[in-house]
Design an enzyme around this catalytic site. Structure first.
Site, PDB file in Angstrom:
ATOM      1  N   ASP A   1       0.864  -1.167   0.000  1.00  0.00           N
ATOM      2  CA  ASP A   1       0.000   0.000   0.000  1.00  0.00           C
ATOM      3  C   ASP A   1       0.911   1.231   0.000  1.00  0.00           C
ATOM      4  O   ASP A   1       2.093   1.128   0.340  1.00  0.00           O
ATOM      5  CB  ASP A   1      -0.876  -0.041   1.254  1.00  0.00           C
ATOM      6  CG  ASP A   1      -1.777   1.172   1.370  1.00  0.00           C
ATOM      7  OD1 ASP A   1      -2.334   1.586   0.343  1.00  0.00           O
ATOM      8  OD2 ASP A   1      -1.903   1.704   2.484  1.00  0.00           O
TER       9      ASP A   1
ATOM     10  N   ASP B   1      -1.468  -1.073   6.136  1.00  0.00           N
ATOM     11  CA  ASP B   1      -1.640  -0.611   7.518  1.00  0.00           C
ATOM     12  C   ASP B   1      -3.064  -0.257   7.888  1.00  0.00           C
ATOM     13  O   ASP B   1      -3.355   0.015   9.036  1.00  0.00           O
ATOM     14  CB  ASP B   1      -0.759   0.616   7.772  1.00  0.00           C
ATOM     15  CG  ASP B   1      -1.301   1.856   7.075  1.00  0.00           C
ATOM     16  OD1 ASP B   1      -1.768   1.731   5.923  1.00  0.00           O
ATOM     17  OD2 ASP B   1      -1.272   2.942   7.677  1.00  0.00           O
TER      18      ASP B   1
ATOM     19  N   ASP C   1      -7.108  -2.593   4.164  1.00  0.00           N
ATOM     20  CA  ASP C   1      -6.097  -3.545   3.680  1.00  0.00           C
ATOM     21  C   ASP C   1      -6.331  -4.965   4.206  1.00  0.00           C
ATOM     22  O   ASP C   1      -5.698  -5.909   3.737  1.00  0.00           O
ATOM     23  CB  ASP C   1      -4.685  -3.095   4.107  1.00  0.00           C
ATOM     24  CG  ASP C   1      -4.264  -1.809   3.412  1.00  0.00           C
ATOM     25  OD1 ASP C   1      -4.632  -1.628   2.237  1.00  0.00           O
ATOM     26  OD2 ASP C   1      -3.575  -0.999   4.044  1.00  0.00           O
TER      27      ASP C   1
END
Length: 647
Positions: A350, A540, A544
Site C-alpha cells: 500500500d 496498515d 487492507d
C-alpha cells in the site's frame, strides 16, 4: 537429577523439545551449577576408574570394578531410566530414554563398564546444555511477557491509588512516574512526554509525544510525571496484544518441525528393530559369529541413532528466528511464517501510511498576481475553518497565522471551500470548483501530479498550493534491500490518484504502480498476481485487511496501527518502517539455512558412524560424538541466530 524431570504439558514453548530436553527451568534461587552436580560426580568417578584400569591395580578386581562404575553410572543413568519407564507406562515405548538406557545397560552386560558410564554421562551433559540453550531461546522470545505492568496509579475519589491495570476503565485518568511503564493505551493529558517505546517497537530512540497524542502500554516514561486518559482497557492494549502474539507464535509449527516430529516417532522403532537384526541375523551368515561382538555393534547403533540432534535443534532454530525478529520489532505469528516469508518473490505494498508518512504537507506555493505572503493570508483564513486533512496541512504550514477575517465560509463536498475574506470572494479547492465558477486556470496545472489547492480571488485565478504526502525516510532503502534479498517484483497498489502513485513508483524504482483503486480493486489485483507468484502484501489500514488475508504472507505495517490489519496479518512490523520487511525476509532465510544445515549435519554424521558401527569400525566413543557431539554442534549453530547482526 532435576535435569530430567518431566515438564508440565502446559509449557507450550518447550513442548517441541520433549525428546531431549525435559528439564524444568532452574529456579533463580538455586545454584546455577546444581543441575551439573550429578554429572560432575560421575565424571570424577569415571576418570578415577579409567586411571585404575590403566594401572591394573590388584584391589580393583571384577566386583569392585563393577561396583565402582555402577556408582558412577547411577547419578546420570537413573534419571534417564526413570524417564523411560514413565513413558513406557504411558504407552510410549520407543523414546530416546529407552534407547539410551538399553544401550548403556547393554554395555554393562557385556563388561564395557567405562563406555556405558561415558555414554550416559555425555548424554546427560548434552541434555543440560540443550536445556540451557532452549531456555535461553524461550526467554528471548518471551522477554515481552516480563513487560506486563503489575499496577497502575489511577485517579479515583479525589486521589491517586494503585490498582491492577485490568480493573481500569476507558476514560479514567492515570499517572505515570519517571522510569515507570505506561500500563494502558491512552491519550496524553500532560503538555509533553519523552517515551522509550523499545518494548513495543524495537526502537530504543526516545519518542517525544505532545499533548493529545496517543501513548501505548509498554512504553517507559523518560522525563517528568505525566498524566494520561485511558482509551483502551488492558486486554485490548498494545502490550497485551503483542504478548498474546508472542505466546501464540511458538504453538504454530512449521512444516519442517511437524515432519521431523512425525519422522522421529517412526524412525525410533525402526532403529530398535534394526539393532535387533544387527545382533541376531549375522548368526545365519557369518562363520565366526560371536554374540557379544554383534551385540556391541548393535548398542553402538542404538546410541548413534538417537534423534535428539534433529528433534531439539530444529525447534531451537525456529525459537532463534522468532527471537531475532522480536528483538528487531518484527513479530512472526508462528514458525510457519518464518518459512513462508522465505518463498515470496513478489511484494505488494500500500502507499499511504506504508511507504509514505500519511501526513499531508505543503510542498510548493505558486502565486500568480499577489505576493506569496498575501496569497497565503487569504487561503489560511479560509482553511482554518475546515477540519479536512489538506486544510489542516495548510493551516499548520502558515505558522504565522493570518490577520485576515473570513466570513460566510462554505465547504463544498469534493470540491473545496469558498467564502469572503477581507471583503473579497475567495475560492480554494480543486479544478472542479474552478470549473463550476467559470474560472480559467493555466494548462500547466493539469500536468502536476500532486494534490493541490487552486486559489481564485474575486473570480480570477490567483495561484495554487501543492500538497504532498512525504515518503518515509527508509522507503527507498527498503525497495533496494528487497531486491537484494531475492524479491523479483515490487508493486504499489494505492487508492490515491494514478499520477501521484506513478510519481512515487518512479521515485522508488518499483516495477508496477497502480493508483485509483478501491479495496475490492486491490483484492482483484492481488488475486491476479497470486496465480503466478508467491506474494507478500504490506499494508496498515482497515481497508487492507481483505488483501492481508489472501496474501501468502500478510504483513501489517505498524504494530500500533489498525487493529483489524494486525489481527489479520501473519507478520506484524511494530514500527512504521518499511525497511523492516527485507529484514524479516533476511531473518527467515537465515533461520531456514541454519535449520537445513543442522538436518544435513545430523543425518550425515549419524549415517557415517552407523555404517562404521555396523562394520565393527566404530566404538562407543564415536557413537557418543555422533549423538551428543552432533546435537551440541547443532545447538551452537542454532544459537548463532540470536547473535547475528541484521542489516
Amino acid at each position: 537429577m532435576s535435569a530430567f524431570r518431566e515438564k508440565k504439558k502446559t509449557e507450550s514453548v518447550n513442548s517441541e523439545a520433549s525428546c531431549c530436553c525435559s528439564a524444568e527451568p532452574v529456579k533463580k534461587e538455586e545454584s546455577k551449577l546444581k543441575p551439573y552436580y550429578p554429572a560432575i560426580f560421575s565424571f570424577v568417578l569415571l576418570a578415577i576408574g579409567l586411571a585404575l584400569d590403566q594401572y591394573e591395580l590388584i584391589f580393583f578386581n571384577k566386583w569392585v570394578r563393577l561396583a565402582w562404575y555402577l556408582v558412577a553410572y547411577i547419578p546420570v543413568g537413573w534419571p534417564v531410566i526413570k524417564q523411560g519407564l514413565k513413558h513406557i507406562q504411558k504407552g510410549e515405548f520407543f523414546t530416546e530414554f529407552f534407547l539410551m538406557a538399553l544401550a548403556t545397560l547393554g554395555a554393562f552386560a557385556i563388561g564395557e563398564y567405562p563406555e556405558g558410564v561415558a555414554v550416559m554421562l555425555f548424554y546427560t551433559i548434552g541434555e543440560l546444555f540443550q536445556h540451557a540453550a532452549v531456555y535461553k531461546a524461550k526467554n528471548n522470545i518471551k522477554a515481552l511477557l516480563d513487560m506486563r505492568p503489575k499496577s497502575a496509579t489511577v485517579f479515583r475519589n479525589g486521589e491517586y491509588v494503585a490498582v491492577d491495570p485490568e480493573t481500569i476503565s476507558v476514560g479514567e485518568k492515570i499517572r505515570v512516574n519517571v522510569g515507570a511503564q505506561i500500563p494502558l493505551d491512552g491519550k496524553l493529558i500532560s503538555k509533553k512526554a519523552s517515551l522509550n517505546t523499545a518494548a513495543i517497537t524495537g526502537e530504543s530512540k526516545p519518542d517525544n509525544i505532545q499533548q493529545g497524542n496517543k501513548v501505548y502500554a509498554g512504553s517507559i516514561n523518560m522525563e517528568g510525571v505525566v498524566e494520561i486518559e485511558v482509551t483502551k482497557i488492558f486486554k485490548n492494549s498494545s502490550i497485551a496484544r503483542i504478548m498474546e502474539m508472542v505466546q501464540n507464535a511458538t504453538s504454530r509449527k512449521s512444516k519442517t518441525e511437524l515432519f521431523i516430529r512425525k519422522f522421529a516417532k517412526i524412525y525410533t522403532p525402526i532403529v530398535f528393530y534394526l539393532a535387533l537384526a544387527l545382533t541376531f541375523l549375522p548368526y545365519f551368515f557369518v562363520e565366526n559369529y560371536i554374540f557379544q561382538d554383534w551385540l556391541y555393534r548393535a548398542l553402538i547403533f542404538l546410541v548413534v541413532s538417537c534423534p535428539c540432534a534433529l528433534v531439539i535443534s530444529i525447534p531451537l532454530g525456529y525459537f532463534g528466528g522468532l527471537g531475532a525478529g522480536s528483538k528487531n520489532g518484527i513479530l512472526f505469528k508462528g514458525a510457519s511464517f518464518l518459512d513462508a516469508i522465505t518463498k515470496i518473490d513478489t511484494v505488494v505494498m500500500d502507499k499511504t501510511g506504508t511507504l509514505t508518512k500519511g501526513v499531508f504537507k505543503v510542498k510548493d506555493i505558486e502565486s500568480d498576481s499577489l505576493p506569496e505572503k498575501e496569497l497565503m493570508q487569504y487561503v489560511t483564513a479560509l482553511e482554518v475553518q475546515s477540519t479536512h486533512p489538506i486544510a489542516k496541512a495548510i493551516a499548520a504550514y502558515w505558522l504565522a497565522g493570518t490577520s485576515y477575517k473570513a466570513e460566510d465560509v462554505t465547504e463544498i463536498p469534493g470540491k473545496g471551500l469558498q467564502g469572503t475574506v477581507n471583503g473579497k470572494k475567495v475560492l480554494a479547492g480543486n479544478q472542479m470548483l474552478m470549473t463550476v465558477n467559470n474560472i480559467s486556470i493555466p494548462n500547466k496545472i493539469e500536468n502536476i501530479p500532486e494534490a493541490m489547492v487552486i486559489v481564485a480571488i474575486d473570480n480570477k485565478y490567483a495561484g495554487y498550493i501543492t500538497i504532498a504526502d512525504e515518503l518515509k525516510e527508509d522507503a527507498l532503502q527498503s525497495i533496494s534491500q528487497m531486491k537484494k534479498h531475492g524479491i523479483k517484483q515490487v508493486v504499489i497498489l494505492s487508492g490515491d490518484k494514478q499520477s501521484i502513485t506513478t510519481a512515487i513508483g518512479q521515485e522508488l524504482g518499483v516495477d508496477i504502480a497502480k493508483g485509483g483503486l478501491l479495496p475490492e480493486d486491490k483484492l482483484n489485483e492481488v488475486e491476479k498476481l497470486k496465480k503466478n507468484t508467491k506474494l507478500a502484501f504490506m499494508g496498515d489500514g482497515i481497508n487492507d485487511a481483505p488483501v492481508l488475508a489472501i496474501a501468502d504472507v500478510g504483513v501489517a505495517m505498524g504494530g500500533l496501527g489498525s487493529d483489524v490489519a494486525i489481527e489479520t496479518a501473519d507478520v506484524v512490523i511494530q514500527t512504521d518502517q518499511p525497511s523492516k520487511l527485507p529484514k524479516a525476509i533476511q531473518i527467515g532465510k537465515s533461520t531456514r539455512k541454519i535449520i537445513w544445515q543442522n538436518i544435513a549435519l545430523a543425518f550425515g554424521v549419524k549415517l557415517i558412524v552407523l555404517v562404521m558401527g555396523a562394520g565393527g569400525l566404530a566404538t562407543m566413543w564415536e557413537a557418543v560424538f555422533a549423538d551428543v557431539g552432533v546435537a551440541l554442534l547443532a545447538i551452537l549453530n542454532a544459537i548463532r541466530l540470536q547473535r547475528m547482526k541484521w542489516e
